[in-house]
Scaffold this active site. Sequence first.
Site, PDB file in Angstrom:
ATOM      1  N   HIS A  49      43.000  65.043  66.619  1.00 55.71           N
ATOM      2  CA  HIS A  49      43.367  64.374  65.530  1.00 55.71           C
ATOM      3  C   HIS A  49      43.231  64.661  63.971  1.00 55.71           C
ATOM      4  O   HIS A  49      43.758  63.825  63.197  1.00 55.71           O
ATOM      5  CB  HIS A  49      43.010  62.340  64.686  1.00 55.71           C
ATOM      6  N   GLU A  88      23.900  82.484  60.321  1.00 56.43           N
ATOM      7  CA  GLU A  88      22.388  83.027  60.056  1.00 56.43           C
ATOM      8  C   GLU A  88      21.889  83.523  60.512  1.00 56.43           C
ATOM      9  O   GLU A  88      21.069  85.343  60.578  1.00 56.43           O
ATOM     10  CB  GLU A  88      21.574  82.312  59.666  1.00 56.43           C
TER      11      GLU A  88
HETATM   12  O1  F6P Z   1      18.241  79.025  54.713  1.00 56.10           O
HETATM   13  C1  F6P Z   1      16.378  79.578  54.637  1.00 56.10           C
HETATM   14  C2  F6P Z   1      15.806  79.303  56.109  1.00 56.10           C
HETATM   15  O2  F6P Z   1      14.608  79.864  55.369  1.00 56.10           O
HETATM   16  C3  F6P Z   1      15.581  78.990  57.299  1.00 56.10           C
HETATM   17  O3  F6P Z   1      16.023  80.031  57.625  1.00 56.10           O
HETATM   18  C4  F6P Z   1      14.908  77.995  57.651  1.00 56.10           C
HETATM   19  O4  F6P Z   1      15.206  77.510  58.404  1.00 56.10           O
HETATM   20  C5  F6P Z   1      15.454  77.008  56.804  1.00 56.10           C
HETATM   21  O5  F6P Z   1      14.781  77.786  55.541  1.00 56.10           O
HETATM   22  C6  F6P Z   1      14.398  76.132  56.121  1.00 56.10           C
HETATM   23  O6  F6P Z   1      12.595  76.694  56.047  1.00 56.10           O
HETATM   24  P1  F6P Z   1      11.487  76.067  56.231  1.00 56.10           P
HETATM   25  O7  F6P Z   1      11.142  75.729  57.676  1.00 56.10           O
HETATM   26  O8  F6P Z   1      10.802  77.375  55.747  1.00 56.10           O
HETATM   27  O9  F6P Z   1      10.992  74.515  55.288  1.00 56.10           O
END
Ligand code: F6P
Length: 542
Positions: free
Chosen positions: A372, A341
Amino acid sequence: MKPRRGDQTEAWGALAGHFEAHGRDFDIREAFARDPGRFDALTFDAPEVFADLSKNRIDTATLHFLLDLARETGVAERRDAMLRGDSINTTEGRAVLHTALRAPRGAGLHSDEVHHVLDTMLAYVETVRDTAVSGIRHIVNIGIGGSDLGPQMVVPALDAFTHPGLTLHFVSNVDGHDIAPVLRTLKPAETLFVIASKTFTTQETMANAHAAKAWFSAAGGTDTAKHFVATTTNVEAAAAFGITTTFGFWDWVGGRYSLWSAIGLPIALAVGADNFRALLAGAHAMDEHFAHAPAAQNLPLLLGLLDVWYRNFHAFTSRSIAPYHQGLKRLPAYLQQLEMESNGKRVDLDGNDLPYATSPVVWGEPGTNGQHAYFQMLHQGSDVIPVEFILVKHATHGTPALHGPLLAQLERQHAMLLANGLAQSQALMQGRTTDAALADAAPTASKTLDPLTLARHRTFPGNRPSTTLLLEQLTPRSLGALIALYEHRVFSSGAVWGINSFDQWGVELGKALCNDLLPRLHSGDASGLDASTAGLLKRLRA
Ligand code: F6P
């Protein structure tokens, strides 16, 4: 000198030349034979972590060019900008200050706010951990991505330090098959739900939070205020949801860098205040190393540069993580978010298309299980995949409850575990020639196949690179240092690539399309959809 993007440096050209002359055909075995000092020259000590880089396709000349690359791309200047709170997350206009979360009181930026929340949270933690009084036996963290993966990784890793009377559960997926089996095991009076979301708007987390609330009242739960807490930067939204106990954090903490903040609440509940502080202290020790160690000894920087060398010059597309510790079973998943990410980007800071590859695919499983399953491919497949072994010298299951023959047996198993880890990195590098395979009997092999054909199947090319990270013991402190090592490594490669490692626009489009499709699942309206999506929608509604 103004920092330049990787490919615009002189070092990049020098590395390309070095790769053609010495990199493409570099043989790790020959390098060891040539240089008796190779192990000493390519091993490094950082806080809590000893790193052996000697089984990689590098030598001191490669490191020299890579360090030039770091200098010309301004990795140190970018690091300093991060540490002093500049808005280096340019597309969101935010500072990147997860390091401030683990700085000792009075030492870091925002220290008063950070330590106020930390003190308040850890005082609360001790009240819940007093289970005779609190009555809490189960903690359910509801969050996703950075609000899930850190705590979900750390809690099992620190199993030896956890409260014996508390069971931690992690629910993340919007799929009800995640929360339903958890709820089945719970009683409202014994359960604490932690609703973890930086934004408090994330679809999956909000849906699961509503499911938890519905279950709680349907199962006869009373006192929502006691049984639901939130960890978020959006205190108002948590209040609107009906949660009165909230531990806050700030927009300068990225989701995937947030386990050190209030998002770490489930960790603190599991291991207690002192151990949580030790986790922070370990990370801070690594921060200090990253900030001050000379470049040639700076482990996060060196690992980040190695990643660039493999990705952009050797064109290796993935890296496999092999933690030889069952407690680290979720580390590969955690690192997937941290690395992919952060560095899965295709434009530079100015929005220009990059002419080179960025984040590799990061994947793995704990050893020895991976051996394995997919290690066959690592040894004999057609791709070269650098492997990262994480070995822990001393086991931590020697708690007072374990003694006598069982303890002795587990110690023997720990030796087996270590021997397996060492053997794999050795085998990857060493390989086995066809002649050696011919000479070596294989009792399970076909008796009718001609020996040379069989030996070719049993040949290992070798020269497959690996890094070994060695910890003395898996403790809150060493785990904190290990995680921070990875964070700064990702920062370093991202800085060389000239990208913004701290945004995640790539998750937006799917979210928006989902918002469009959800009502269509009910209405059946397929207007404007591509034929595939429309056809699938129709089948899902039939
Ligand atoms: O997947 C995108 C994202 O924004 C991540 O970067 C983040 O950790 C996750 O969603 C959860 O976001 P939030 O903590 O705002 O619920």
